[in-house]
Every structure is written in C-alpha cells, then in structure tokens.
Scaffold this motif. Structure first.
Motif, PDB file in Angstrom:
ATOM      1  N   SER A 163       1.068  -1.303   0.307  1.00 56.60           N
ATOM      2  CA  SER A 163       0.181  -0.008  -0.431  1.00 56.60           C
ATOM      3  C   SER A 163       0.546   1.366  -0.187  1.00 56.60           C
ATOM      4  O   SER A 163       0.133   2.239  -0.582  1.00 56.60           O
ATOM      5  N   ASN A 165      -5.094   3.330  -4.665  1.00 62.27           N
ATOM      6  CA  ASN A 165      -5.463   3.194  -3.404  1.00 62.27           C
ATOM      7  C   ASN A 165      -6.708   3.233  -2.864  1.00 62.27           C
ATOM      8  O   ASN A 165      -7.851   2.783  -2.605  1.00 62.27           O
ATOM      9  N   LYS A 212      -8.767   1.212  -5.324  1.00 58.84           N
ATOM     10  CA  LYS A 212      -8.548  -0.504  -4.716  1.00 58.84           C
ATOM     11  C   LYS A 212      -8.352  -1.345  -6.053  1.00 58.84           C
ATOM     12  O   LYS A 212      -9.073  -1.979  -6.209  1.00 58.84           O
TER      13      LYS A 212
END
Length: 120
Positions: A53, A73, A76
């Motif tokens: 991440s 991010n 997703k």
C-alpha cells in the motif's frame, strides 16, 4: 466479504502488450499487499509481482524490465502492465490481496483469474 475482479486478459502476439486490472470490492484496510500470480498448464502457481500500500514493489526475475505493477489506493485497484510479452508468459493470471481487516483480522483473497495467451 471482499471480491477481487480481474480484467484485461486476452490473446496477443509475442512482443505485444496487455494491461491487467484488478478491482477490490469491500474494505481491504489501509495497509496491505496486492499482487499478481500466474499459473501455466501443468505448473505451480508462481509470483509475478507485488506492491504494498506504500508503493514498494517486488518482481519475479522472469518479468523484470518487462512488467510494471501499480495501484490506485483510492480505487482499490491494482494494475499489471505487461510489455514485450513472450509465449512463456501464457498463463492464467490471478490477483491477490493480503493484509489486515479493519478489525485486525488477517485476510488473503484471490480473484478467479484471467487468461493471458501469447502466440509465437
């Protein structure tokens, strides 16, 4: 329950390019590792590339310099840009997400896979 949905596979000639995408539904937390694995007929599933991440990446030696993994991010979503494809890249490509849920329970999710076929 989180689902990973892959897209972007297909048939391409050697030397061509494809871009795979994998979108996660549901919460996967803020700290996780997403990646791509592949399995060719008669062979074991192997790692292709992973990305944390925080953006740290890891690649299999066989794809270094040809494949690039990235992620968004906010969406997703993880991507795999595959260039200079070779017939030996032919496989089913699977998306994976590992990490801790919002309740700090570990998870390890897999997509159903997308077929990549490279013709010579």
């Amino acid at each position: 329950q989180v689902q990973l949905v892959e897209s972007g596979g297909g048939l391409v000639q050697a030397g061509g390019s494809l871009r795979l995408s994998c979108a996660a539904s549901g919460s996967i937390g803020s700290r996780n590792v997403m990646g791509w694995y592949r399995q060719a007929p008669g062979k074991q599933r192997e790692l292709v590339a992973t990305i944390t991440s925080g953006g740290s990446t890891n690649y299999a030696d066989s794809v270094k310099g040809r494949f690039t993994i990235s992620r968004d991010n906010a969406k997703k979503t993880v991507y795999l840009q595959m260039n200079s494809l070779k017939p030996e890249d032919t496989a089913v490509y699977y998306c994976n997400a590992k990490g801790l849920s919002l309740t700090l329970s570990p998870y390890d999710y897999w997509g159903l896979g997308t077929q990549v076929t490279v013709s010579s």
